[in-house]
Write a protein that holds these residues in place. Sequence first.
Motif, PDB file in Angstrom:
ATOM      1  N   LYS A  82       0.834  -1.203   0.000  1.00 49.99           N
ATOM      2  CA  LYS A  82       0.000   0.000   0.000  1.00 49.99           C
ATOM      3  C   LYS A  82       0.870   1.256   0.000  1.00 49.99           C
ATOM      4  CE  LYS A  82      -3.669   2.322   2.602  1.00 49.99           C
ATOM      5  NZ  LYS A  82      -4.552   2.256   3.812  1.00 49.99           N
ATOM      6  N   GLY A  83       1.932   1.236   0.827  1.00 48.77           N
ATOM      7  CA  GLY A  83       2.813   2.397   0.921  1.00 48.77           C
ATOM      8  C   GLY A  83       3.511   2.706  -0.390  1.00 48.77           C
ATOM      9  N   VAL A  84       3.950   1.663  -1.097  1.00 52.66           N
ATOM     10  CA  VAL A  84       4.625   1.846  -2.387  1.00 52.66           C
ATOM     11  C   VAL A  84       3.641   2.331  -3.447  1.00 52.66           C
ATOM     12  CG1 VAL A  84       5.834   0.669  -4.265  1.00 52.66           C
ATOM     13  CG2 VAL A  84       6.410   0.139  -1.885  1.00 52.66           C
ATOM     14  N   SER A  85       2.497   1.681  -3.540  1.00 57.52           N
ATOM     15  CA  SER A  85       1.532   2.014  -4.593  1.00 57.52           C
ATOM     16  C   SER A  85       0.980   3.429  -4.436  1.00 57.52           C
ATOM     17  CB  SER A  85       0.389   0.992  -4.617  1.00 57.52           C
ATOM     18  OG  SER A  85      -0.309   0.985  -3.374  1.00 57.52           O
ATOM     19  N   LYS A  86       0.860   3.924  -3.195  1.00 60.10           N
ATOM     20  CA  LYS A  86       0.331   5.274  -2.959  1.00 60.10           C
ATOM     21  C   LYS A  86       1.215   6.352  -3.596  1.00 60.10           C
ATOM     22  CE  LYS A  86      -1.173   6.739   0.943  1.00 60.10           C
ATOM     23  NZ  LYS A  86      -1.271   7.027   2.402  1.00 60.10           N
ATOM     24  N   GLY A 110      -0.015   7.804  -7.047  1.00 62.02           N
ATOM     25  CA  GLY A 110      -1.254   8.566  -7.179  1.00 62.02           C
ATOM     26  C   GLY A 110      -2.366   7.821  -7.887  1.00 62.02           C
ATOM     27  N   SER A 111      -2.846   8.371  -8.999  1.00 66.30           N
ATOM     28  CA  SER A 111      -3.970   7.781  -9.732  1.00 66.30           C
ATOM     29  C   SER A 111      -3.634   6.415 -10.323  1.00 66.30           C
ATOM     30  CB  SER A 111      -4.426   8.730 -10.851  1.00 66.30           C
ATOM     31  OG  SER A 111      -3.376   8.954 -11.775  1.00 66.30           O
ATOM     32  N   GLN A 112      -2.353   6.091 -10.393  1.00 70.92           N
ATOM     33  CA  GLN A 112      -1.924   4.793 -10.932  1.00 70.92           C
ATOM     34  C   GLN A 112      -1.700   3.756  -9.829  1.00 70.92           C
ATOM     35  OE1 GLN A 112      -1.665   4.266 -14.366  1.00 70.92           O
ATOM     36  NE2 GLN A 112      -2.627   6.297 -14.382  1.00 70.92           N
ATOM     37  N   SER A 113      -2.072   4.094  -8.611  1.00 75.82           N
ATOM     38  CA  SER A 113      -1.770   3.214  -7.470  1.00 75.82           C
ATOM     39  C   SER A 113      -2.400   1.825  -7.619  1.00 75.82           C
ATOM     40  CB  SER A 113      -2.225   3.860  -6.153  1.00 75.82           C
ATOM     41  OG  SER A 113      -3.617   4.109  -6.164  1.00 75.82           O
ATOM     42  N   LYS A 142      -0.456  -1.711  -7.696  1.00 72.39           N
ATOM     43  CA  LYS A 142      -0.785  -2.769  -6.736  1.00 72.39           C
ATOM     44  C   LYS A 142      -1.170  -4.057  -7.461  1.00 72.39           C
ATOM     45  CE  LYS A 142      -3.024  -1.451  -3.106  1.00 72.39           C
ATOM     46  NZ  LYS A 142      -4.114  -1.036  -2.171  1.00 72.39           N
ATOM     47  N   ASP A 143      -1.953  -3.935  -8.526  1.00 71.21           N
ATOM     48  CA  ASP A 143      -2.347  -5.119  -9.299  1.00 71.21           C
ATOM     49  C   ASP A 143      -1.136  -5.767  -9.952  1.00 71.21           C
ATOM     50  OD1 ASP A 143      -4.948  -4.673  -8.606  1.00 71.21           O
ATOM     51  OD2 ASP A 143      -5.527  -3.735 -10.515  1.00 71.21           O
ATOM     52  N   TYR A 144      -0.200  -4.945 -10.432  1.00 73.58           N
ATOM     53  CA  TYR A 144       1.014  -5.478 -11.051  1.00 73.58           C
ATOM     54  C   TYR A 144       1.837  -6.261 -10.033  1.00 73.58           C
ATOM     55  CZ  TYR A 144       5.658  -5.509 -13.218  1.00 73.58           C
ATOM     56  OH  TYR A 144       6.870  -5.898 -13.723  1.00 73.58           O
ATOM     57  N   MET A 145       1.986  -5.709  -8.842  1.00 72.53           N
ATOM     58  CA  MET A 145       2.748  -6.390  -7.796  1.00 72.53           C
ATOM     59  C   MET A 145       2.087  -7.712  -7.406  1.00 72.53           C
ATOM     60  SD  MET A 145       3.865  -3.161  -5.382  1.00 72.53           S
ATOM     61  CE  MET A 145       4.919  -4.173  -4.311  1.00 72.53           C
ATOM     62  N   SER A 146       0.748  -7.714  -7.372  1.00 70.50           N
ATOM     63  CA  SER A 146       0.028  -8.944  -7.017  1.00 70.50           C
ATOM     64  C   SER A 146       0.149  -9.992  -8.113  1.00 70.50           C
ATOM     65  CB  SER A 146      -1.451  -8.628  -6.756  1.00 70.50           C
ATOM     66  OG  SER A 146      -1.600  -7.765  -5.650  1.00 70.50           O
ATOM     67  N   SER A 147      -0.003  -9.577  -9.366  1.00 65.47           N
ATOM     68  CA  SER A 147       0.038 -10.529 -10.482  1.00 65.47           C
ATOM     69  C   SER A 147       1.425 -11.142 -10.649  1.00 65.47           C
ATOM     70  CB  SER A 147      -0.391  -9.845 -11.781  1.00 65.47           C
ATOM     71  OG  SER A 147       0.536  -8.828 -12.148  1.00 65.47           O
ATOM     72  N   LYS A 148       2.469 -10.343 -10.349  1.00 66.71           N
ATOM     73  CA  LYS A 148       3.842 -10.820 -10.475  1.00 66.71           C
ATOM     74  C   LYS A 148       4.378 -11.418  -9.169  1.00 66.71           C
ATOM     75  CE  LYS A 148       4.621  -9.403 -14.734  1.00 66.71           C
ATOM     76  NZ  LYS A 148       5.000 -10.313 -15.838  1.00 66.71           N
ATOM     77  N   LYS A 149       3.533 -11.382  -8.144  1.00 66.21           N
ATOM     78  CA  LYS A 149       3.903 -11.871  -6.811  1.00 66.21           C
ATOM     79  C   LYS A 149       5.165 -11.165  -6.299  1.00 66.21           C
ATOM     80  CE  LYS A 149       1.769 -16.410  -7.440  1.00 66.21           C
ATOM     81  NZ  LYS A 149       1.944 -17.883  -7.416  1.00 66.21           N
ATOM     82  N   PHE A 153       9.719   0.278  -9.669  1.00 61.39           N
ATOM     83  CA  PHE A 153      10.093   1.637 -10.047  1.00 61.39           C
ATOM     84  C   PHE A 153      10.630   1.707 -11.475  1.00 61.39           C
ATOM     85  CE2 PHE A 153       9.808   2.316  -5.496  1.00 61.39           C
ATOM     86  CZ  PHE A 153       9.264   3.588  -5.435  1.00 61.39           C
ATOM     87  N   SER A 154      11.284   0.645 -11.924  1.00 66.53           N
ATOM     88  CA  SER A 154      11.777   0.617 -13.305  1.00 66.53           C
ATOM     89  C   SER A 154      10.616   0.685 -14.296  1.00 66.53           C
ATOM     90  CB  SER A 154      12.581  -0.660 -13.561  1.00 66.53           C
ATOM     91  OG  SER A 154      13.739  -0.690 -12.784  1.00 66.53           O
ATOM     92  N   LYS A 155       9.522   0.036 -13.943  1.00 71.38           N
ATOM     93  CA  LYS A 155       8.374  -0.026 -14.850  1.00 71.38           C
ATOM     94  C   LYS A 155       7.469   1.204 -14.755  1.00 71.38           C
ATOM     95  CE  LYS A 155       4.444  -2.966 -16.168  1.00 71.38           C
ATOM     96  NZ  LYS A 155       4.821  -2.967 -17.604  1.00 71.38           N
ATOM     97  N   PHE A 156       7.270   1.717 -13.543  1.00 71.43           N
ATOM     98  CA  PHE A 156       6.239   2.725 -13.337  1.00 71.43           C
ATOM     99  C   PHE A 156       6.747   4.140 -13.038  1.00 71.43           C
ATOM    100  CE2 PHE A 156       3.933  -1.228 -12.439  1.00 71.43           C
ATOM    101  CZ  PHE A 156       2.787  -1.050 -13.216  1.00 71.43           C
TER     102      PHE A 156
END
Length: 229
Positions: free
Chosen positions: A187-191, A194-197, A201-208, A221-224
């Motif tokens: 949550k802290g990273v995705s916040k 902003g609007s892309q949070s 979060k979904d990317y982190m979950s899908s890639k575990k 951070f490399s991707k987003f």
Amino acid sequence: MKKYTHTLTLALFAFAISFYSTGQVSGYNLSLMDDVDLQKFLSDIDVSTEDLTKYYDGSVYLYKKPVKATLHFLNTPSEKITASINLNLQKSSFEVLVKEKTFSFSAKDLNKVDVGPISFLAKNNGVFYKLIFENIHLKVIEEYQLEVQSQSHIIGYESKKNDRIKIKKSIYLETRKGRTFFSRTKKGVSKLFGSQSKKVKDYMSSKKLSSKSDNDLFDVFSKFYPTLE
């Protein structure tokens, strides 16, 4: 009884100054050294100070066990060594085990230390910090501070417990606008985005991906980073 912490500012400052001011061996060429030469080189720059763990429970090391890293030396940038290391936060030194003997490398010896895609660099005072991600727009940095936490006990019923060493970690995003501290949770990273949070979060979950993993955080951070607001 209530627990409390206090920072080892004075003691650690003294240790850091003492350790950082030690001499440095110059003009070595690691690629030309045999085992005897290497042992002498390491012995010449070895430094030791009083160990805090004699007085407190806990550890002054960043990692629970040594990790593989590449050490880049300050006065011979083209030379490097790959070895298992651990960061001693009390001395602000990287410790390397060679043939059952531990040797210390401070900011006087090292240009940087790479562990996978992340790097450790030193501030002007010789204290190392972790650079998790960097480009021309931003940096993601983690810093460390040793604290001592008093252990609670019931007076009259329990023996007083030793105070315990704790490692306080602070992670932040640095841009031209300044520093933004964040919690090292999904949550802290995705916040930060902003609007892309939700997308992050979904990317982190899908890639575990784990926010606790340096490699995974580098991936995020490399991707987003272009979407940071």
